[in-house]
Design a protein around this motif. Structure first.
Motif, PDB file in Angstrom:
ATOM      1  N   LYS A  75       0.834  -1.200   0.000  1.00 47.35           N
ATOM      2  CA  LYS A  75       0.000   0.000   0.000  1.00 47.35           C
ATOM      3  C   LYS A  75       0.872   1.255   0.000  1.00 47.35           C
ATOM      4  CE  LYS A  75      -3.669   2.284   2.617  1.00 47.35           C
ATOM      5  NZ  LYS A  75      -4.410   2.294   3.895  1.00 47.35           N
ATOM      6  N   GLU A  76       1.904   1.248   0.821  1.00 49.09           N
ATOM      7  CA  GLU A  76       2.805   2.405   0.880  1.00 49.09           C
ATOM      8  C   GLU A  76       3.554   2.599  -0.432  1.00 49.09           C
ATOM      9  OE1 GLU A  76       5.251   1.778   4.300  1.00 49.09           O
ATOM     10  OE2 GLU A  76       3.723   2.550   5.701  1.00 49.09           O
ATOM     11  N   ASP A  77       3.960   1.497  -1.069  1.00 51.33           N
ATOM     12  CA  ASP A  77       4.631   1.588  -2.376  1.00 51.33           C
ATOM     13  C   ASP A  77       3.681   2.181  -3.415  1.00 51.33           C
ATOM     14  OD1 ASP A  77       6.925   0.547  -1.308  1.00 51.33           O
ATOM     15  OD2 ASP A  77       6.626  -1.476  -2.092  1.00 51.33           O
ATOM     16  N   GLY A  78       2.417   1.746  -3.363  1.00 46.70           N
ATOM     17  CA  GLY A  78       1.420   2.280  -4.289  1.00 46.70           C
ATOM     18  C   GLY A  78       1.187   3.769  -4.071  1.00 46.70           C
ATOM     19  N   ASN A  79       1.109   4.171  -2.799  1.00 52.99           N
ATOM     20  CA  ASN A  79       0.912   5.594  -2.477  1.00 52.99           C
ATOM     21  C   ASN A  79       2.079   6.444  -2.982  1.00 52.99           C
ATOM     22  OD1 ASN A  79      -1.431   4.836  -1.204  1.00 52.99           O
ATOM     23  ND2 ASN A  79      -0.614   5.020   0.862  1.00 52.99           N
ATOM     24  N   LYS A  80       3.289   5.921  -2.820  1.00 51.89           N
ATOM     25  CA  LYS A  80       4.474   6.652  -3.272  1.00 51.89           C
ATOM     26  C   LYS A  80       4.475   6.808  -4.792  1.00 51.89           C
ATOM     27  CE  LYS A  80       9.526   6.801  -2.889  1.00 51.89           C
ATOM     28  NZ  LYS A  80       9.729   7.165  -4.296  1.00 51.89           N
ATOM     29  N   ALA A  81       4.156   5.718  -5.496  1.00 52.55           N
ATOM     30  CA  ALA A  81       4.112   5.768  -6.960  1.00 52.55           C
ATOM     31  C   ALA A  81       3.069   6.782  -7.432  1.00 52.55           C
ATOM     32  CB  ALA A  81       3.809   4.388  -7.527  1.00 52.55           C
ATOM     33  N   PHE A  82       1.930   6.824  -6.722  1.00 53.08           N
ATOM     34  CA  PHE A  82       0.868   7.780  -7.088  1.00 53.08           C
ATOM     35  C   PHE A  82       1.352   9.221  -6.893  1.00 53.08           C
ATOM     36  CE2 PHE A  82      -2.795  10.429  -6.009  1.00 53.08           C
ATOM     37  CZ  PHE A  82      -3.597  10.223  -7.121  1.00 53.08           C
ATOM     38  N   LYS A  83       1.975   9.474  -5.744  1.00 50.19           N
ATOM     39  CA  LYS A  83       2.468  10.829  -5.470  1.00 50.19           C
ATOM     40  C   LYS A  83       3.535  11.259  -6.471  1.00 50.19           C
ATOM     41  CE  LYS A  83       1.480  10.815  -0.524  1.00 50.19           C
ATOM     42  NZ  LYS A  83       2.066  10.764   0.846  1.00 50.19           N
ATOM     43  N   ASP A  84       4.301  10.273  -6.952  1.00 49.26           N
ATOM     44  CA  ASP A  84       5.343  10.567  -7.939  1.00 49.26           C
ATOM     45  C   ASP A  84       4.788  10.706  -9.353  1.00 49.26           C
ATOM     46  OD1 ASP A  84       7.182  10.487  -5.919  1.00 49.26           O
ATOM     47  OD2 ASP A  84       7.867   8.450  -6.333  1.00 49.26           O
ATOM     48  N   GLY A  85       3.480  10.489  -9.501  1.00 47.56           N
ATOM     49  CA  GLY A  85       2.856  10.605 -10.823  1.00 47.56           C
ATOM     50  C   GLY A  85       3.034   9.377 -11.687  1.00 47.56           C
ATOM     51  N   ASN A  86       3.523   8.293 -11.086  1.00 48.56           N
ATOM     52  CA  ASN A  86       3.710   7.044 -11.839  1.00 48.56           C
ATOM     53  C   ASN A  86       2.437   6.204 -11.679  1.00 48.56           C
ATOM     54  OD1 ASN A  86       4.622   4.780 -13.139  1.00 48.56           O
ATOM     55  ND2 ASN A  86       6.524   4.603 -11.957  1.00 48.56           N
ATOM     56  N   TYR A  87       1.400   6.581 -12.422  1.00 46.83           N
ATOM     57  CA  TYR A  87       0.079   6.000 -12.232  1.00 46.83           C
ATOM     58  C   TYR A  87      -0.008   4.531 -12.650  1.00 46.83           C
ATOM     59  CZ  TYR A  87      -1.056  10.913 -11.658  1.00 46.83           C
ATOM     60  OH  TYR A  87      -1.071  12.211 -11.232  1.00 46.83           O
ATOM     61  N   ASP A  88       0.669   4.158 -13.702  1.00 45.32           N
ATOM     62  CA  ASP A  88       0.647   2.750 -14.125  1.00 45.32           C
ATOM     63  C   ASP A  88       1.222   1.844 -13.036  1.00 45.32           C
ATOM     64  OD1 ASP A  88      -0.509   2.907 -16.741  1.00 45.32           O
ATOM     65  OD2 ASP A  88       1.337   3.850 -17.442  1.00 45.32           O
ATOM     66  N   ALA A  89       2.347   2.261 -12.454  1.00 44.58           N
ATOM     67  CA  ALA A  89       2.972   1.476 -11.381  1.00 44.58           C
ATOM     68  C   ALA A  89       2.068   1.429 -10.156  1.00 44.58           C
ATOM     69  CB  ALA A  89       4.332   2.061 -11.019  1.00 44.58           C
ATOM     70  N   ALA A  90       1.459   2.571  -9.829  1.00 47.90           N
ATOM     71  CA  ALA A  90       0.560   2.629  -8.669  1.00 47.90           C
ATOM     72  C   ALA A  90      -0.624   1.681  -8.867  1.00 47.90           C
ATOM     73  CB  ALA A  90       0.058   4.053  -8.471  1.00 47.90           C
ATOM     74  N   TYR A  91      -1.169   1.665 -10.071  1.00 48.33           N
ATOM     75  CA  TYR A  91      -2.299   0.788 -10.373  1.00 48.33           C
ATOM     76  C   TYR A  91      -1.921  -0.674 -10.146  1.00 48.33           C
ATOM     77  CZ  TYR A  91      -6.529  -0.773 -12.784  1.00 48.33           C
ATOM     78  OH  TYR A  91      -7.738  -1.350 -13.076  1.00 48.33           O
ATOM     79  N   GLU A  92      -0.756  -1.074 -10.605  1.00 46.28           N
ATOM     80  CA  GLU A  92      -0.297  -2.455 -10.449  1.00 46.28           C
ATOM     81  C   GLU A  92      -0.039  -2.799  -8.989  1.00 46.28           C
ATOM     82  OE1 GLU A  92      -0.156  -4.922 -12.661  1.00 46.28           O
ATOM     83  OE2 GLU A  92      -1.142  -3.462 -13.998  1.00 46.28           O
ATOM     84  N   LEU A  93       0.562  -1.866  -8.253  1.00 46.67           N
ATOM     85  CA  LEU A  93       0.867  -2.117  -6.841  1.00 46.67           C
ATOM     86  C   LEU A  93      -0.407  -2.265  -6.006  1.00 46.67           C
ATOM     87  CD1 LEU A  93       3.851   0.357  -6.516  1.00 46.67           C
ATOM     88  CD2 LEU A  93       3.975  -2.112  -6.071  1.00 46.67           C
ATOM     89  N   TYR A  94      -1.404  -1.415  -6.261  1.00 48.72           N
ATOM     90  CA  TYR A  94      -2.678  -1.547  -5.549  1.00 48.72           C
ATOM     91  C   TYR A  94      -3.359  -2.870  -5.906  1.00 48.72           C
ATOM     92  CZ  TYR A  94      -2.366   3.394  -4.198  1.00 48.72           C
ATOM     93  OH  TYR A  94      -1.984   4.599  -3.664  1.00 48.72           O
ATOM     94  N   SER A  95      -3.240  -3.272  -7.170  1.00 52.17           N
ATOM     95  CA  SER A  95      -3.834  -4.550  -7.605  1.00 52.17           C
ATOM     96  C   SER A  95      -3.162  -5.717  -6.888  1.00 52.17           C
ATOM     97  CB  SER A  95      -3.690  -4.710  -9.122  1.00 52.17           C
ATOM     98  OG  SER A  95      -4.398  -3.687  -9.809  1.00 52.17           O
ATOM     99  N   GLU A  96      -1.845  -5.666  -6.750  1.00 51.48           N
ATOM    100  CA  GLU A  96      -1.115  -6.721  -6.045  1.00 51.48           C
ATOM    101  C   GLU A  96      -1.497  -6.751  -4.563  1.00 51.48           C
ATOM    102  OE1 GLU A  96       3.042  -6.075  -6.756  1.00 51.48           O
ATOM    103  OE2 GLU A  96       2.821  -6.204  -8.944  1.00 51.48           O
ATOM    104  N   ALA A  97      -1.661  -5.587  -3.971  1.00 52.31           N
ATOM    105  CA  ALA A  97      -2.037  -5.509  -2.557  1.00 52.31           C
ATOM    106  C   ALA A  97      -3.405  -6.149  -2.316  1.00 52.31           C
ATOM    107  CB  ALA A  97      -2.052  -4.059  -2.097  1.00 52.31           C
ATOM    108  N   LEU A  98      -4.299  -6.009  -3.283  1.00 50.74           N
ATOM    109  CA  LEU A  98      -5.656  -6.559  -3.149  1.00 50.74           C
ATOM    110  C   LEU A  98      -5.686  -8.085  -3.137  1.00 50.74           C
ATOM    111  CD1 LEU A  98      -7.565  -4.010  -5.373  1.00 50.74           C
ATOM    112  CD2 LEU A  98      -8.134  -4.551  -2.990  1.00 50.74           C
ATOM    113  N   THR A  99      -4.615  -8.717  -3.568  1.00 52.89           N
ATOM    114  CA  THR A  99      -4.579 -10.188  -3.595  1.00 52.89           C
ATOM    115  C   THR A  99      -4.044 -10.774  -2.286  1.00 52.89           C
ATOM    116  OG1 THR A  99      -2.315 -10.306  -4.492  1.00 52.89           O
ATOM    117  CG2 THR A  99      -4.121 -10.120  -6.085  1.00 52.89           C
TER     118      THR A  99
END
Length: 484
Positions: free
Chosen positions: A254-278
């Motif tokens: 979740k923290e990795d996803g939040n960081k990617a989002f803040k950095d504007g790396n939306y594709d990476a954030a999307y993947e990280l949140y998807s992985e967290a959901l599993t």
């Protein structure tokens, strides 16, 4: 020889004296027991035992007192000592059985009650206790099956029934608390676990349940502390080990996803949140946040439908999740699905009546109202931020396209349709070319009543010009159109 008999007589005299003193202590203990002063009764029964440690009834009486003090494990030890001293001591067997049953060991309890029935076949209390023990065993089996099927409500029901007889069974209480946590009834689960820890601060199962509640309430750091403590008390506690691992993994993703989002790396954030959901489908609150976060990323990536779907999943998991309703409402606004947006904003405003939420609701209601009128911008084919020149150019183009004279040789049906469109073009231009009317239109005012017959007064019918120069027809704003 005379000395030997004298010594023996002295010992017998001492034993008799001790026996009398022990009986006196027992009688005083009985008196306090009747008065329900169980602590004092315990003290006097203990004195009786100290004076005469081979008397089964003294242990039996102290066991009864300890049961009233809810000190069932100590009561079990005393009742077991009583029947070791006298295997025919019926009350000792009965109390041992009650202690076993209170502590949740229905099998051992049943054996004790059956021993009572061997000594006294018509003992009605033992007969009833056998039934109670059998009921507890049956509820245990039902709960085990319910847990395997994830029917946590059934488990809670069974444990409540079993605890009516096994009131001191920590195992049943912990299982009930765990299932309450799985059902999202965290305060109840916390309360049960805390009660156990007040009596046994080292109970690994209760520590695990406390951590589980915090974990499911998205207090992951505190949850990890409890899981670690549970593992310290019970190193082989597999549930605590798995929960601790999941909690740490979920937090990191979740923290990795939040960081990617803040950095504007939306594709990476999307993947990280998807992985967290599993990681853990059972963590409803955290997963609701992850779905909402992924929905936010989806909207940034212009995946509006996916964003709406994620926000919908979030509110299904947590119906009180305001942020998810707000995110979904904004997506509906972006799609110009204003009915749905209004519903979400109404839900939000009913829950939290803030100025901001009121403003969002009113704006959505305005857009809904505007959407139900003719969209003059669409009629002219221009953007809502179009300039005056762009509006004029668009009007000329559309008016030429739909002018009745252009379709004079078409069928009556086509002529009627083009005539209608020509009028709409005129109406649109009349409103959008006038700053005051345009302002009123943009603010949601219905212009239908104001426009009247706008756009249609420059001609009477197809092929019948009304301007001064034959072959010309005028439209709003003194624009003239010539057709060869």
């Amino acid at each position: 020889m005379l000395q030997f008999f004298s010594h023996a007589w002295t010992c017998d005299q001492k034993q008799a004296t001790c026996g009398q003193e022990a009986e006196s202590f027992k009688e005083q203990g009985n008196a306090y027991y009747i008065k329900k002063d169980y602590s004092e009764a315990f003290n006097y029964y203990t004195k009786a035992i100290d004076m005469c440690p081979k008397n089964a009834s003294y242990y039996g009486n102290r066991a009864a007192t300890l049961m009233m003090l809810s000190r069932h494990r100590e009561a079990l030890e005393d009742s077991q000592q009583a029947v070791r001293l006298d295997d025919t001591f019926m009350k000792g067997h009965l109390r041992e059985g009650k202690c076993h049953l209170s502590l949740g060991n229905a099998m051992a309890a049943s054996r004790c009650f059956h021993r009572v029935l061997e000594l006294e076949p018509d003992n009605s209390q033992a007969q009833q206790e056998v039934k109670n023990a059998d009921s507890v065993l049956e509820y245990e089996k039902m709960a085990e099956l319910g847990f395997e099927k994830h029917d946590f409500r059934m488990v809670v029901f069974c444990m409540d029934r079993a605890l009516e007889s096994a009131s001191a069974c920590h195992r049943f209480k912990v299982l009930k608390a765990e299932c309450l946590a799985m059902l999202g009834r965290y305060p109840e689960a916390q309360s049960v676990a805390s009660d156990i820890l007040r009596m046994d601060a080292t109970n690994g199962d209760a520590l695990y349940v406390r951590g589980l509640c915090l974990y499911y309430e998205d207090c992951i750091d505190k949850a990890v502390q409890f899981f670690v403590q549970a593992l310290r008390m019970a190193p082989d506690h597999e549930k605590a080990r798995l929960a601790c691992r999941n909690a740490k993994a979920l937090k990191a993703k979740k923290e990795d996803g939040n960081k990617a989002f803040k950095d504007g790396n939306y594709d990476a954030a999307y993947e990280l949140y998807s992985e967290a959901l599993t990681i853990d489908p059972n963590n409803i609150k955290t997963n609701a946040k992850l779905f909402c976060n992924r929905g936010t990323v989806g909207s940034k990536l212009k995946k509006i439908d996916q964003a709406i779907e994620d926000c919908t999943k979030a509110v299904k998991l947590d119906e009180t999740y305001i942020k998810a309703y707000l995110r979904r409402a904004q997506c509906y606004m972006d799609k110009e699905e204003y009915d749905e947006a209004v519903r979400d904003y109404e839900k939000v405003y009913q829950t939290e009546k803030t100025k901001e939420h009121k403003h969002l609701l009113k704006n959505a209601q305005l857009e809904l109202k505007k959407s139900k009128r003719k969209d003059y911008y669409k009629v002219l084919g221009v953007d809502k931020n179009a300039t005056e020149d762009e509006i004029k150019k668009a009007y000329r183009k559309r008016a030429l396209m739909h002018h009745p004279d252009r379709h004079s040789s078409a069928s009556a049906e086509v002529q009627k349709e083009e005539e209608k469109k020509f009028k709409e073009v005129g109406e649109a231009f009349t409103v959008l070319s006038d700053p005051k009317k345009k302002s009123r239109y943009d603010s949601g005012h219905d212009m239908e009543d104001d426009t009247g017959n706008m756009g249609g007064e420059g001609w009477r019918s197809a092929g019948e010009p009304v301007s001064r120069e034959d072959g010309w027809a005028s439209g709003p704003g003194n624009f003239f159109f010539q057709f060869g």
